[in-house]
Enzyme design. Structure first.
Site, PDB file in Angstrom:
ATOM      1  N   ARG A   1     -62.135 -17.121 -46.891  1.00  0.00           N
ATOM      2  CA  ARG A   1     -61.972 -17.590 -48.277  1.00  0.00           C
ATOM      3  C   ARG A   1     -60.506 -17.617 -48.683  1.00  0.00           C
ATOM      4  O   ARG A   1     -60.066 -18.516 -49.393  1.00  0.00           O
ATOM      5  CB  ARG A   1     -62.771 -16.716 -49.244  1.00  0.00           C
ATOM      6  CG  ARG A   1     -64.282 -16.976 -49.206  1.00  0.00           C
ATOM      7  CD  ARG A   1     -64.970 -16.295 -50.364  1.00  0.00           C
ATOM      8  NE  ARG A   1     -64.682 -16.954 -51.623  1.00  0.00           N
ATOM      9  CZ  ARG A   1     -64.432 -16.326 -52.762  1.00  0.00           C
ATOM     10  NH1 ARG A   1     -64.387 -15.009 -52.794  1.00  0.00           N
ATOM     11  NH2 ARG A   1     -64.195 -17.008 -53.865  1.00  0.00           N
TER      12      ARG A   1
ATOM     13  N   HIS B   1     -60.775   0.602 -44.789  1.00  0.00           N
ATOM     14  CA  HIS B   1     -60.896   0.683 -43.331  1.00  0.00           C
ATOM     15  C   HIS B   1     -59.866   1.652 -42.766  1.00  0.00           C
ATOM     16  O   HIS B   1     -60.180   2.490 -41.918  1.00  0.00           O
ATOM     17  CB  HIS B   1     -60.726  -0.699 -42.702  1.00  0.00           C
ATOM     18  CG  HIS B   1     -61.746  -1.696 -43.152  1.00  0.00           C
ATOM     19  ND1 HIS B   1     -63.081  -1.560 -42.882  1.00  0.00           N
ATOM     20  CD2 HIS B   1     -61.624  -2.837 -43.872  1.00  0.00           C
ATOM     21  CE1 HIS B   1     -63.741  -2.580 -43.405  1.00  0.00           C
ATOM     22  NE2 HIS B   1     -62.876  -3.358 -44.010  1.00  0.00           N
TER      23      HIS B   1
ATOM     24  N   LYS C   1     -51.555  -1.789 -52.348  1.00  0.00           N
ATOM     25  CA  LYS C   1     -51.893  -2.390 -51.052  1.00  0.00           C
ATOM     26  C   LYS C   1     -51.166  -3.715 -50.852  1.00  0.00           C
ATOM     27  O   LYS C   1     -50.568  -3.965 -49.808  1.00  0.00           O
ATOM     28  CB  LYS C   1     -53.403  -2.608 -50.957  1.00  0.00           C
ATOM     29  CG  LYS C   1     -54.218  -1.337 -50.946  1.00  0.00           C
ATOM     30  CD  LYS C   1     -55.696  -1.638 -50.797  1.00  0.00           C
ATOM     31  CE  LYS C   1     -56.232  -2.466 -51.959  1.00  0.00           C
ATOM     32  NZ  LYS C   1     -57.690  -2.695 -51.855  1.00  0.00           N
TER      33      LYS C   1
ATOM     34  N   ARG D   1     -57.978 -14.485 -59.890  1.00  0.00           N
ATOM     35  CA  ARG D   1     -56.653 -14.440 -59.257  1.00  0.00           C
ATOM     36  C   ARG D   1     -55.723 -15.526 -59.789  1.00  0.00           C
ATOM     37  O   ARG D   1     -54.501 -15.410 -59.681  1.00  0.00           O
ATOM     38  CB  ARG D   1     -56.810 -14.588 -57.741  1.00  0.00           C
ATOM     39  CG  ARG D   1     -57.743 -13.568 -57.117  1.00  0.00           C
ATOM     40  CD  ARG D   1     -58.077 -13.908 -55.676  1.00  0.00           C
ATOM     41  NE  ARG D   1     -59.210 -13.148 -55.185  1.00  0.00           N
ATOM     42  CZ  ARG D   1     -60.483 -13.471 -55.392  1.00  0.00           C
ATOM     43  NH1 ARG D   1     -60.772 -14.578 -56.085  1.00  0.00           N
ATOM     44  NH2 ARG D   1     -61.457 -12.719 -54.921  1.00  0.00           N
TER      45      ARG D   1
ATOM     46  N   ASN E   1     -59.970  -8.352 -53.015  1.00  0.00           N
ATOM     47  CA  ASN E   1     -61.435  -8.375 -52.888  1.00  0.00           C
ATOM     48  C   ASN E   1     -61.918  -9.659 -52.226  1.00  0.00           C
ATOM     49  O   ASN E   1     -62.790 -10.346 -52.759  1.00  0.00           O
ATOM     50  CB  ASN E   1     -62.084  -8.218 -54.265  1.00  0.00           C
ATOM     51  CG  ASN E   1     -61.821  -6.864 -54.868  1.00  0.00           C
ATOM     52  OD1 ASN E   1     -61.940  -5.849 -54.187  1.00  0.00           O
ATOM     53  ND2 ASN E   1     -61.448  -6.833 -56.128  1.00  0.00           N
TER      54      ASN E   1
ATOM     55  N   ASP F   1     -56.222   0.459 -46.883  1.00  0.00           N
ATOM     56  CA  ASP F   1     -57.461   0.018 -47.509  1.00  0.00           C
ATOM     57  C   ASP F   1     -58.565   0.951 -47.044  1.00  0.00           C
ATOM     58  O   ASP F   1     -58.308   1.955 -46.369  1.00  0.00           O
ATOM     59  CB  ASP F   1     -57.756  -1.444 -47.163  1.00  0.00           C
ATOM     60  CG  ASP F   1     -58.142  -1.620 -45.708  1.00  0.00           C
ATOM     61  OD1 ASP F   1     -57.928  -0.680 -44.908  1.00  0.00           O
ATOM     62  OD2 ASP F   1     -58.663  -2.682 -45.361  1.00  0.00           O
TER      63      ASP F   1
ATOM     64  N   PRO G   1     -49.853  -0.434 -45.255  1.00  0.00           N
ATOM     65  CA  PRO G   1     -50.914  -0.823 -46.191  1.00  0.00           C
ATOM     66  C   PRO G   1     -52.188  -0.027 -45.919  1.00  0.00           C
ATOM     67  O   PRO G   1     -52.608   0.111 -44.774  1.00  0.00           O
ATOM     68  CB  PRO G   1     -51.127  -2.310 -45.899  1.00  0.00           C
ATOM     69  CG  PRO G   1     -49.871  -2.753 -45.205  1.00  0.00           C
ATOM     70  CD  PRO G   1     -49.427  -1.558 -44.421  1.00  0.00           C
TER      71      PRO G   1
ATOM     72  N   GLN H   1     -49.936   0.533 -37.310  1.00  0.00           N
ATOM     73  CA  GLN H   1     -51.222   0.458 -37.995  1.00  0.00           C
ATOM     74  C   GLN H   1     -51.841  -0.925 -37.883  1.00  0.00           C
ATOM     75  O   GLN H   1     -53.047  -1.083 -38.030  1.00  0.00           O
ATOM     76  CB  GLN H   1     -51.087   0.878 -39.460  1.00  0.00           C
ATOM     77  CG  GLN H   1     -50.329  -0.068 -40.353  1.00  0.00           C
ATOM     78  CD  GLN H   1     -51.191  -1.169 -40.931  1.00  0.00           C
ATOM     79  OE1 GLN H   1     -52.326  -0.944 -41.289  1.00  0.00           O
ATOM     80  NE2 GLN H   1     -50.638  -2.361 -41.011  1.00  0.00           N
TER      81      GLN H   1
ATOM     82  N   GLN I   1     -58.225  15.043 -54.877  1.00  0.00           N
ATOM     83  CA  GLN I   1     -59.586  15.159 -54.383  1.00  0.00           C
ATOM     84  C   GLN I   1     -60.198  13.780 -54.133  1.00  0.00           C
ATOM     85  O   GLN I   1     -61.414  13.619 -54.143  1.00  0.00           O
ATOM     86  CB  GLN I   1     -60.437  15.938 -55.403  1.00  0.00           C
ATOM     87  CG  GLN I   1     -59.942  17.338 -55.672  1.00  0.00           C
ATOM     88  CD  GLN I   1     -59.946  18.199 -54.419  1.00  0.00           C
ATOM     89  OE1 GLN I   1     -60.924  18.185 -53.664  1.00  0.00           O
ATOM     90  NE2 GLN I   1     -58.871  18.935 -54.186  1.00  0.00           N
TER      91      GLN I   1
END
Length: 411
Positions: A144, A260, A239, A194, A139, A258, A256, A305, A277
């Protein structure tokens, strides 16, 4: 000692043949794969590799490198062993031209993307550094994460050398990360929740798995086994595990996923999950999507990718406003400015939120709007207090909003 440039000290550099079509330093080193490289001089990237400090640059046909002495001193040209380390780090034994040709032949969408983004390749990183850097990526956004990893190294890693006013540190050892007083120290450095996962994963590797050798040997394990082993560590989901498999454990088939990548798959490839679903990424659907891309792109699907998100916009590279484990390629100019701003404060340029009576963190950015460019401020939702800034977060839930989301508004 100062940062070197090719023009200022040519005798201390060595080079290897490497056209830009096989490697673009600006796209790869600022992409969110590794978080330890900085462009200190135009087109000259300095960072830490293998407990040594390097500066890299390139011409149209050659990749140049210089390595600094481990202690203060002049040092000499890179040795053949040094050049071997560079080749391995950039995996220059892999021909991008052949891979791009194959992917373009089986995927018309990739063919369009590849024409715009030549030289995008994956690094072969140290497993420890890669694992704990991506635990910090949860996240989060590239600027950062870069600041977090830098402060982590400054606080717990060995100092290597100082160039100009920049002190370079090696990545901390597992023992340093597992210390009993490390978690509160990392929280003070801005890692938030974290910090607990960094410490707990280091302790688990040392106490339950036997140490660094266990992590290194995952390079030899089958992809599914390595992925499952990583997912057993605190703070490592599917991920992050796929990122580490792809970028450090020699698993080029790891894809990976996500939000996007999920959106790209649905929009550009008309893919939809058949085993669930799910409306967005989850472990089961991610596995299915990974299988879809492996069947399309082949055994190096993870490499393909890495290029695809770059071309998700027909006009410009996708700017990664949240680092979601997939290397997506930001505008180098904008990324550099955000890296600089993030380094000014342990938590970046943050909105100062009100007290604990403020509402819970909103789930989306849909109700946030940028004010006119002249004002350069953000309208916070009703009930929120705090300083209006271009960028802010709330660290207890890692709510991020960035001017990158509205590039056309902020100059």
């Amino acid at each position: 000692m100062r940062h070197r440039t090719l023009a200022s000290s040519p005798a201390l550099w060595a080079s290897i043949p490497c056209p830009r079509s096989e490697l673009r330093l600006d796209l790869v080193l600022a992409s969110g794969q590794s978080f330890r490289w900085r462009e200190h001089s135009p087109a000259h990237w300095s960072g830490v590799l293998g407990s040594r400090v390097w500066t890299l640059t390139q011409t149209d046909e050659r990749l140049y490198c210089t390595v600094y002495p481990e202690k203060e001193g002049r040092g000499g040209r890179p040795t053949p062993e040094d050049l071997k380390a560079i080749r391995e780090y950039f995996r220059l034994d892999v021909s991008l031209a052949r891979l791009y040709s194959h992917w373009g032949s089986v995927d018309p969408h990739f063919q369009k993307v590849a024409q715009k983004f030549q030289g995008v390749r994956l690094l072969r990183q140290d497993p420890t550094e890669c694992l704990f850097s991506f635990i910090c990526s949860s996240n989060n956004n590239i600027a950062r994460i870069t600041g977090m990893v830098e402060r982590l190294c400054q606080s717990l890693g060995p100092q290597l050398i100082q160039l100009d006013d920049v002190a370079y540190h090696g990545f901390p050892s597992l023992q340093a990360l597992a210390g009993s007083e490390v978690e509160p120290q990392l929280r003070k450095l801005g890692l938030g929740y974290r910090a607990r996962y960094v410490c707990a994963s280091a302790q688990a590797i040392l106490k339950e798995q036997g140490g660094l050798a266990w992590l290194q040997q995952l390079r030899e394990a089958p992809y599914e086994e390595a992925h499952q082993a990583l997912c057993a560590l605190p703070g490592v989901g599917t991920k992050v595990a796929d990122c580490v498999c792809l970028m450090a454990l020699d698993k080029p088939q790891a894809v990976p996923v996500d939000v996007h990548m999920w959106q790209i798959a649905q929009r550009d490839y008309s893919w939809h999950p058949t085993t669930s679903q799910a409306k967005g990424p989850n472990p089961q659907a991610n596995k299915e999507l990974g299988t879809f891309f492996r069947s399309l792109w082949g055994p190096c699907a993870g490499w393909a990718q890495a290029v695809t998100p770059s071309g998700s916009s027909p006009h410009k590279p996708l700017t990664c406003h949240r680092c979601c484990s997939v290397p997506t390629y930001a505008s180098p100019t904008k990324l550099k400015s955000h890296l600089q701003s993030a380094e000014k404060h342990p938590k970046g340029q943050k909105a100062r939120w009100g007290d604990s009576t403020s509402p819970a963190c909103p789930a989306s950015l849909s109700h946030l709007h940028l004010s006119p460019a002249g004002e350069r401020s953000l309208q916070l939702p009703q009930g929120y207090t705090g300083e209006r800034t271009l960028r802010g977060d709330r660290t207890d839930c890692d709510f991020i909003f960035l001017p990158l989301l509205q590039e056309g508004t902020i100059k």
